[in-house]
Design a protein around this motif. Structure first.
Motif, PDB file in Angstrom:
ATOM      1  N   LEU A  16       0.820  -1.214   0.000  1.00 18.43           N
ATOM      2  CA  LEU A  16       0.000   0.000   0.000  1.00 18.43           C
ATOM      3  C   LEU A  16       0.854   1.265   0.000  1.00 18.43           C
ATOM      4  O   LEU A  16       0.793   2.073  -0.915  1.00 18.43           O
ATOM      5  CB  LEU A  16      -0.957  -0.014   1.198  1.00 18.43           C
TER       6      LEU A  16
ATOM      7  N   PHE B 294       7.846   0.523   1.557  1.00 18.24           N
ATOM      8  CA  PHE B 294       8.779   0.632   2.694  1.00 18.24           C
ATOM      9  C   PHE B 294       9.182   2.096   2.891  1.00 18.24           C
ATOM     10  O   PHE B 294       9.218   2.590   4.020  1.00 18.24           O
ATOM     11  CB  PHE B 294      10.047  -0.185   2.422  1.00 18.24           C
ATOM     12  N   SER B 295       9.488   2.768   1.782  1.00 20.83           N
ATOM     13  CA  SER B 295       9.921   4.167   1.887  1.00 20.83           C
ATOM     14  C   SER B 295       8.775   5.038   2.374  1.00 20.83           C
ATOM     15  O   SER B 295       8.931   5.845   3.288  1.00 20.83           O
ATOM     16  CB  SER B 295      10.394   4.698   0.542  1.00 20.83           C
TER      17      SER B 295
ATOM     18  N   ASN C 157       7.824   4.863   6.071  1.00 20.08           N
ATOM     19  CA  ASN C 157       8.802   5.504   6.958  1.00 20.08           C
ATOM     20  C   ASN C 157       8.639   7.022   7.004  1.00 20.08           C
ATOM     21  O   ASN C 157       9.015   7.657   7.986  1.00 20.08           O
ATOM     22  CB  ASN C 157      10.227   5.118   6.549  1.00 20.08           C
ATOM     23  N   MET C 158       8.086   7.591   5.942  1.00 18.43           N
ATOM     24  CA  MET C 158       7.740   9.016   5.985  1.00 18.43           C
ATOM     25  C   MET C 158       6.490   9.200   6.850  1.00 18.43           C
ATOM     26  O   MET C 158       6.418  10.086   7.693  1.00 18.43           O
ATOM     27  CB  MET C 158       7.417   9.559   4.593  1.00 18.43           C
TER      28      MET C 158
ATOM     29  N   ARG D 298       6.371   9.559  10.642  1.00 14.89           N
ATOM     30  CA  ARG D 298       6.808  10.858  11.158  1.00 14.89           C
ATOM     31  C   ARG D 298       5.819  11.975  10.810  1.00 14.89           C
ATOM     32  O   ARG D 298       5.573  12.854  11.608  1.00 14.89           O
ATOM     33  CB  ARG D 298       8.182  11.219  10.587  1.00 14.89           C
ATOM     34  N   ARG D 299       5.264  11.882   9.594  1.00 14.34           N
ATOM     35  CA  ARG D 299       4.426  12.998   9.124  1.00 14.34           C
ATOM     36  C   ARG D 299       2.969  12.874   9.536  1.00 14.34           C
ATOM     37  O   ARG D 299       2.272  13.874   9.690  1.00 14.34           O
ATOM     38  CB  ARG D 299       4.508  13.104   7.606  1.00 14.34           C
TER      39      ARG D 299
ATOM     40  N   TYR E  74      13.290  -1.968  10.815  1.00 15.61           N
ATOM     41  CA  TYR E  74      13.508  -0.653  10.225  1.00 15.61           C
ATOM     42  C   TYR E  74      13.182   0.462  11.216  1.00 15.61           C
ATOM     43  O   TYR E  74      13.557   1.613  11.015  1.00 15.61           O
ATOM     44  CB  TYR E  74      12.581  -0.444   9.023  1.00 15.61           C
ATOM     45  N   LEU E  75      12.404   0.127  12.241  1.00 10.25           N
ATOM     46  CA  LEU E  75      11.866   1.137  13.143  1.00 10.25           C
ATOM     47  C   LEU E  75      12.697   1.274  14.409  1.00 10.25           C
ATOM     48  O   LEU E  75      13.307   0.303  14.860  1.00 10.25           O
ATOM     49  CB  LEU E  75      10.438   0.747  13.538  1.00 10.25           C
TER      50      LEU E  75
ATOM     51  N   GLN F  20       8.900   3.784  17.798  1.00  8.37           N
ATOM     52  CA  GLN F  20       8.021   3.562  16.651  1.00  8.37           C
ATOM     53  C   GLN F  20       7.469   2.146  16.682  1.00  8.37           C
ATOM     54  O   GLN F  20       6.298   1.906  16.406  1.00  8.37           O
ATOM     55  CB  GLN F  20       8.781   3.783  15.343  1.00  8.37           C
TER      56      GLN F  20
ATOM     57  N   GLY G 136      14.876   2.765   8.835  1.00  8.25           N
ATOM     58  CA  GLY G 136      13.774   3.707   8.561  1.00  8.25           C
ATOM     59  C   GLY G 136      14.237   5.154   8.657  1.00  8.25           C
ATOM     60  O   GLY G 136      13.821   6.014   7.870  1.00  8.25           O
TER      61      GLY G 136
ATOM     62  N   ILE H 251      16.201   5.939   5.493  1.00  5.18           N
ATOM     63  CA  ILE H 251      15.295   6.175   4.363  1.00  5.18           C
ATOM     64  C   ILE H 251      14.748   7.593   4.453  1.00  5.18           C
ATOM     65  O   ILE H 251      14.721   8.339   3.464  1.00  5.18           O
ATOM     66  CB  ILE H 251      14.134   5.156   4.359  1.00  5.18           C
TER      67      ILE H 251
END
Lengths: 386, 212, 47
Positions: free
Chosen positions: A194, A197-198, A201-202, A205-206, A248-249, A253, B62, B65
């Protein structure tokens, strides 16, 4: 014939004992080579063979006659190109080597979270499918026709592969662990196809609140796929969840976005008496205490991690597998490969709650030296007791 | 102590809103090329800070990225304000994901960090055959070739690529670094590379040591 | 936890909207199973 039947019974008992909390006669061997690797082993062309189900029996037969496993040591195809081709898939494509893969692609825009949260399934059907599958980005009539064809192809292929594998299982006397359901941690579902990965990760935060809400909206769907999709959940059946995004987190998070809804899904599975099979991809050592806290008796295949710490945290409760570095089979000597197996068994087997599995499955026979692969699995079969 | 320390810190701490506010304000002052270049360099310093924090274990993939995205946004604001685009590059790197593999997140993170460190990076993309690597190396004559891959099948493809460079007589003119999940010390030896890493920041440091 | 979607119906919801030709011998489970199979297929395209 009687021998094969008995062999199958004995193998099945290994897993039944393990899953029900007893110590099996020996360490069960659960591994498989990927469908693509098996095609290569059987001497077929990867780009052609994936389209042609008439070779399935031959591929399985050739691999199973050489490789040892307590379960069929060949994975069923995860990405049959047939329906992906018919749908014009953009998210699952064949690389130049013939390997079906998932390049990064997002189909949900950050501005669309509210619509998704409102009714995820409806939005997936109406808006998101056509973005991932070109052949569905057409008139509603054409979309219905294409979906109908692809649905039939998908089911026909699955049935054919399943029936063929059934014959192999009977021929070689393998144990079977029926797959009851397949799903993901809600955060992973949001990330994989959906938001990408990129993108995710935004988003954490946003628009953190939207991410949390979206995960909550996805949760009942994952529970349905993993618990309610098929009749008679059982601890002896497989409810499979590959875990992706957590490494990744950062810890905050993970606690806020990843863990709560994932835990809900697992709790629902355990409450329904459904076996949980996690592929703990990459390195979860930061989160090992969370895994230890999960209810039930869960099967956890680790890719990377410290076997001693994992054993210490999970023993007596969950079932450990994995951690054997597959690529060692390519680069090391036979003795070194067997020594590695010994090392892991010595740490992980005592007291039970362990089965032998590599850290990942070979996608190509070039990933391994087949003699080493056979030597290790036969060593485990002949020597690994608890 | 520089007047842009607060920007370095904001980039390093991944404070997107703060960074954008500082840059928007800066652009509105109609800066000279020299001033814009100074701010670009500051953003790069911030990325170095990100790399250091990642190496220490306080940032995760993350965050990397996100930092790549933040840098790209910053450059999008600053580059148009440059009248002349000259800047001295530390070295040239050709990177790509090897044939058979479609993954690129790690490669893209490495690319942002290498650009931030002052390298000129030529990214040939994903699923690249040996010939694409060879042709690009012939064309741009880089100091370094970087190969990326996530699947185990990438290892064999990396070996093919290094062999291809050897056959073309180019291997001795470049340093080869490989990155990705399956890459290990044994794999690096088998493939014939000069270095390997699963950590983009470490990879950039290796590249910096090669160009001196 | 049950799912709710405009595009998914339980057998009870379906019965409310659709006339049932005959109650005798009707295999509700069999018919509903196609709803489930399609749901599973759609999700498989996102997994």
């Amino acid at each position: 014939m009687a021998d094969i039947k008995q062999l199958q019974k004995d193998r099945q008992q290994l897993f039944t004992d393990l899953y029900e909390g007893r110590i099996p006669k020996r360490v069960p061997i659960m591994y498989n080579i990927g469908w693509e690797a098996a095609i290569q082993l059987a001497g077929h062309d990867l780009k052609q063979a994936q389209w042609d189900n008439s070779i399935v029996y031959d591929v399985y037969d050739k691999a199973c006659s050489r490789l040892y496993g307590d379960l069929a040591p060949v994975a069923m195809t995860l990405r049959n190109p047939m329906h992906y081709q018919m749908l014009g898939a953009k998210a699952i494509i064949m690389s130049s080597s013939g390997q079906m893969q998932h390049p990064e692609i997002a189909c949900l825009e950050p501005s669309e979270y509210d619509e998704f949260i409102q009714d995820p399934y409806k939005m997936m059907v109406d808006k998101l499918l056509p973005r991932l599958y070109k052949a569905l980005d057409v008139s509603s009539g054409q979309k219905a026709l294409t979906l109908g064809k692809a649905f039939k192809a998908y089911n026909d292929e699955n049935v054919f592969y399943g029936a063929t594998i059934g014959k192999i299982v009977e021929k070689y006397g393998y144990a079977t662990i029926v797959t009851h359901g397949f799903g993901e941690a809600p955060f992973d579902f949001l990330a994989d196809f959906l938001r990408s990965f990129s993108g995710i990760n935004m988003d954490v935060r946003r628009m953190p609140d939207k991410v949390v809400e979206a995960c909550e909206a996805i949760t009942p769907h994952m529970i349905k796929l993993l618990v309610h999709m098929n009749p008679n959940p059982s601890i002896l059946k497989k409810g499979f969840i590959p875990l992706h995004m957590a490494p990744y987190l950062n810890n905050k998070q993970f606690e806020k976005f990843y863990w709560p809804t994932f835990k809900k899904v697992v709790e629902a599975m355990v409450e329904a008496g459904q076996g949980v099979d996690l592929f703990v991809e990459h390195d979860w050592m930061r989160f090992i205490d969370y895994l230890a806290d999960l209810p039930g008796r869960i099967r956890m295949r680790f890719e990377y991690g410290d076997p001693k710490i994992i054993k210490e945290k999970l023993q007596g409760k969950h079932i450990i597998s994995g951690l054997y570095p597959l690529t060692l089979l390519k680069t090391a000597t036979k003795e070194e490969c067997i020594d590695k197996a010994k090392e892991l068994i010595d740490i992980l087997a005592p007291g039970g709650g362990y089965m032998f599995e590599f850290d990942k499955s070979a996608l190509s026979m070039d990933d391994v030296n087949i003699d080493n692969l056979i030597a290790v699995t036969e060593y485990v079969r002949d020597h690994a007791i608890y | 102590m520089s007047k842009w320390d607060h920007l370095t810190k904001a980039v390093g701490e991944l404070e997107e809103k703060k960074v954008m506010k500082i840059l928007d304000k800066f652009i509105s002052t109609n800066p000279t090329d020299k001033e814009v270049q100074e701010v670009i360099n500051t953003c790069h310093k911030g990325m170095v800070m990100v790399g250091d924090i990642f190496e220490k274990g306080d940032y995760f993939v993350g965050d990397l990225i996100f930092s790549g995205e933040l840098l790209a946004e910053a450059i999008d604001i600053l580059k148009p304000a440059l009248r002349n685009c000259d800047s001295i590059k530390k070295g040239k790197i050709v990177i790509g994901t090897v044939h058979g593999d479609l993954h690129d997140i790690g490669k893209n993170i490495f690319k942002s960090m290498a650009v931030a460190a002052g390298f000129e990076v030529y990214d040939i993309g994903i699923d690249q055959p040996v010939s694409a690597f060879v042709n690009k190396v012939k064309e741009v004559q880089p100091d370094i070739v970087g190969m990326s891959g996530v699947l185990t099948l990438a290892l064999e493809a990396m070996k093919d690529t290094v062999d291809g460079l050897k056959e073309a007589g180019l291997r001795d003119d470049v340093k080869v670094i490989m990155g990705g999940n399956p890459v290990t010390k044994e794999a690096c030896k088998y493939i014939g590379g000069d270095a390997y890493t699963t950590n983009a920041a470490e990879g950039v440091k290796m590249c910096q040591s090669w160009v001196g | 936890m049950n799912i709710k979607s405009e595009y998914y119906q339980t057998w009870e919801e379906y019965k409310e909207e659709n006339p049932i030709v005959s109650d005798e011998g009707l295999k509700a489970d069999k018919i509903q199973n196609y709803e489930e199979l399609m749901y599973k297929f759609i999700f498989a395209l996102f997994l």
